[in-house]
Motif scaffolding. Structure first.
Motif, PDB file in Angstrom:
ATOM      1  N   ARG A 154       0.832  -1.207   0.000  1.00 49.90           N
ATOM      2  CA  ARG A 154       0.000   0.000   0.000  1.00 49.90           C
ATOM      3  C   ARG A 154       0.871   1.264   0.000  1.00 49.90           C
ATOM      4  O   ARG A 154       0.615   2.215  -0.735  1.00 49.90           O
ATOM      5  CB  ARG A 154      -0.929  -0.015   1.216  1.00 49.90           C
ATOM      6  CG  ARG A 154      -1.954   1.115   1.229  1.00 49.90           C
ATOM      7  CD  ARG A 154      -3.094   0.844   2.189  1.00 49.90           C
ATOM      8  NE  ARG A 154      -2.605   0.553   3.534  1.00 49.90           N
ATOM      9  CZ  ARG A 154      -2.668  -0.648   4.107  1.00 49.90           C
ATOM     10  NH1 ARG A 154      -3.187  -1.678   3.453  1.00 49.90           N
ATOM     11  NH2 ARG A 154      -2.207  -0.833   5.332  1.00 49.90           N
ATOM     12  N   ILE A 155       1.926   1.249   0.811  1.00 49.22           N
ATOM     13  CA  ILE A 155       2.850   2.391   0.859  1.00 49.22           C
ATOM     14  C   ILE A 155       3.562   2.558  -0.476  1.00 49.22           C
ATOM     15  O   ILE A 155       3.732   3.670  -0.983  1.00 49.22           O
ATOM     16  CB  ILE A 155       3.869   2.199   1.994  1.00 49.22           C
ATOM     17  CG1 ILE A 155       3.166   2.268   3.353  1.00 49.22           C
ATOM     18  CG2 ILE A 155       4.976   3.249   1.915  1.00 49.22           C
ATOM     19  CD1 ILE A 155       4.052   1.912   4.522  1.00 49.22           C
ATOM     20  N   ARG A 169       2.471   1.659  -3.433  1.00 51.75           N
ATOM     21  CA  ARG A 169       1.524   2.194  -4.426  1.00 51.75           C
ATOM     22  C   ARG A 169       1.343   3.695  -4.251  1.00 51.75           C
ATOM     23  O   ARG A 169       1.285   4.438  -5.224  1.00 51.75           O
ATOM     24  CB  ARG A 169       0.182   1.472  -4.315  1.00 51.75           C
ATOM     25  CG  ARG A 169       0.159   0.090  -4.938  1.00 51.75           C
ATOM     26  CD  ARG A 169      -1.275  -0.376  -5.155  1.00 51.75           C
ATOM     27  NE  ARG A 169      -2.004  -0.479  -3.885  1.00 51.75           N
ATOM     28  CZ  ARG A 169      -2.059  -1.580  -3.150  1.00 51.75           C
ATOM     29  NH1 ARG A 169      -1.431  -2.676  -3.539  1.00 51.75           N
ATOM     30  NH2 ARG A 169      -2.746  -1.609  -2.014  1.00 51.75           N
ATOM     31  N   ARG A 170       1.254   4.132  -3.000  1.00 47.61           N
ATOM     32  CA  ARG A 170       1.084   5.561  -2.743  1.00 47.61           C
ATOM     33  C   ARG A 170       2.306   6.347  -3.203  1.00 47.61           C
ATOM     34  O   ARG A 170       2.181   7.430  -3.787  1.00 47.61           O
ATOM     35  CB  ARG A 170       0.835   5.792  -1.254  1.00 47.61           C
ATOM     36  CG  ARG A 170      -0.551   5.333  -0.794  1.00 47.61           C
ATOM     37  CD  ARG A 170      -0.710   5.482   0.709  1.00 47.61           C
ATOM     38  NE  ARG A 170      -2.027   5.044   1.151  1.00 47.61           N
ATOM     39  CZ  ARG A 170      -2.402   4.938   2.417  1.00 47.61           C
ATOM     40  NH1 ARG A 170      -1.523   5.264   3.376  1.00 47.61           N
ATOM     41  NH2 ARG A 170      -3.622   4.541   2.747  1.00 47.61           N
ATOM     42  N   CYS A 171       3.491   5.799  -2.939  1.00 46.81           N
ATOM     43  CA  CYS A 171       4.723   6.463  -3.379  1.00 46.81           C
ATOM     44  C   CYS A 171       4.767   6.556  -4.901  1.00 46.81           C
ATOM     45  O   CYS A 171       5.196   7.565  -5.471  1.00 46.81           O
ATOM     46  CB  CYS A 171       5.944   5.716  -2.858  1.00 46.81           C
ATOM     47  SG  CYS A 171       6.188   5.862  -1.078  1.00 46.81           S
ATOM     48  N   VAL A 184       2.172   6.635  -6.935  1.00 49.79           N
ATOM     49  CA  VAL A 184       1.186   7.633  -7.366  1.00 49.79           C
ATOM     50  C   VAL A 184       1.734   9.040  -7.189  1.00 49.79           C
ATOM     51  O   VAL A 184       1.606   9.897  -8.079  1.00 49.79           O
ATOM     52  CB  VAL A 184      -0.135   7.469  -6.578  1.00 49.79           C
ATOM     53  CG1 VAL A 184      -1.058   8.654  -6.833  1.00 49.79           C
ATOM     54  CG2 VAL A 184      -0.826   6.164  -6.961  1.00 49.79           C
ATOM     55  N   VAL A 185       2.374   9.302  -6.043  1.00 50.09           N
ATOM     56  CA  VAL A 185       2.962  10.622  -5.786  1.00 50.09           C
ATOM     57  C   VAL A 185       4.031  10.931  -6.826  1.00 50.09           C
ATOM     58  O   VAL A 185       4.096  12.043  -7.369  1.00 50.09           O
ATOM     59  CB  VAL A 185       3.551  10.683  -4.358  1.00 50.09           C
ATOM     60  CG1 VAL A 185       4.373  11.957  -4.187  1.00 50.09           C
ATOM     61  CG2 VAL A 185       2.444  10.628  -3.328  1.00 50.09           C
TER      62      VAL A 185
END
Length: 235
Positions: free
Chosen positions: A14-15, A17-19, A21-22
């Motif tokens: 999850r982390i 994926r967020r990185c 996306v950012v």
């Protein structure tokens, strides 16, 4: 003895994926802004100008069309900052190879930053720290920027966002501040002095040049008078 907890794979993913996306969003910003900056009526600001706004420092910048800038100023900037500006595609590969060779040989490296690279740095990136990381981003950005923008528009943006002293951005504000004339009225000598002050505009004052700066300005003044095809892309 307490058992060590194993990492939660779902949390790690999850982390990650967020990185991702950012990172994609950050990468998309200059791509989108480049197209928004294409029209001549759009007047971009630099990250340094944005910092001055956020910190309430204030700055002086008066956008001016490249048609209202003395041609000798643009010629002087090219001959001082990036002699191959009209011929490369955002990155001067010859200069870049020289820097890499010097680094591999353990020698002091010289600058290889083109006007296009300086423009994308001023528009989208940071100055310090992590300069080496910035260069990795700066190179592909410069190639992309050069592919989308005309050389004339790149020069127009650069001349209007370059720093020429504390809180002094753009050639019109610089000409008025240092010499009391408009950018269109700059003489050959004034243009050369402004051009050679660009590498260190905080320490170099074109209105009060020392002997070294005067000698460098004389060299650039001669080169600008014989620039010919080196500045042909601005016609």
């Amino acid at each position: 003895m307490a058992r060590r907890r194993r990492p939660n794979r779902a949390g790690v993913k999850r982390i990650a994926r967020r990185c991702l996306v950012v990172a994609l969003v950050l990468a998309a910003i200059p791509v989108v802004l480049t197209f928004l900056y294409l029209p001549s009526f759009v007047h971009p600001i630099s990250t340094l100008m944005l910092k001055d706004l956020v910190t309430f420092s204030g700055y002086d910048r008066r956008w001016v069309s490249i048609d209202d800038v003395a041609p000798v100023l643009a010629h002087s900037v090219i001959m001082s900052e990036d002699g191959q500006f009209c011929f490369h595609r955002g990155v001067d590969l010859g200069e870049l190879r020289g820097v890499v060779d010097d680094a591999l040989a353990g020698e002091a490296t010289r600058g290889a930053s083109t006007i296009t690279m300086q423009t994308v740095k001023n528009l989208f990136l940071w100055s310090r720290p992590l300069g080496s990381v910035r260069k990795v981003v700066e190179l592909p950005l410069a190639i992309y920027f050069d592919a989308v923008m005309s050389k004339r528009r790149i020069m127009e943006i650069y001349l209007n966002i370059a720093e020429w002293g504390p809180g002094i951005y753009g050639i019109e504000a610089a000409a008025q501040h240092h010499f009391g004339v408009s950018a269109k009225q700059l003489s050959r000598r004034q243009a050369a002095l402004l051009a050679v002050s660009l590498p260190n505009p905080i320490a170099r004052n074109p209105a009060k040049p020392g002997p070294g700066l005067r000698r460098l300005a004389s060299l650039i003044e001669r080169r600008a008078s014989r620039s010919g095809a080196y500045v042909g892309c601005l016609d």
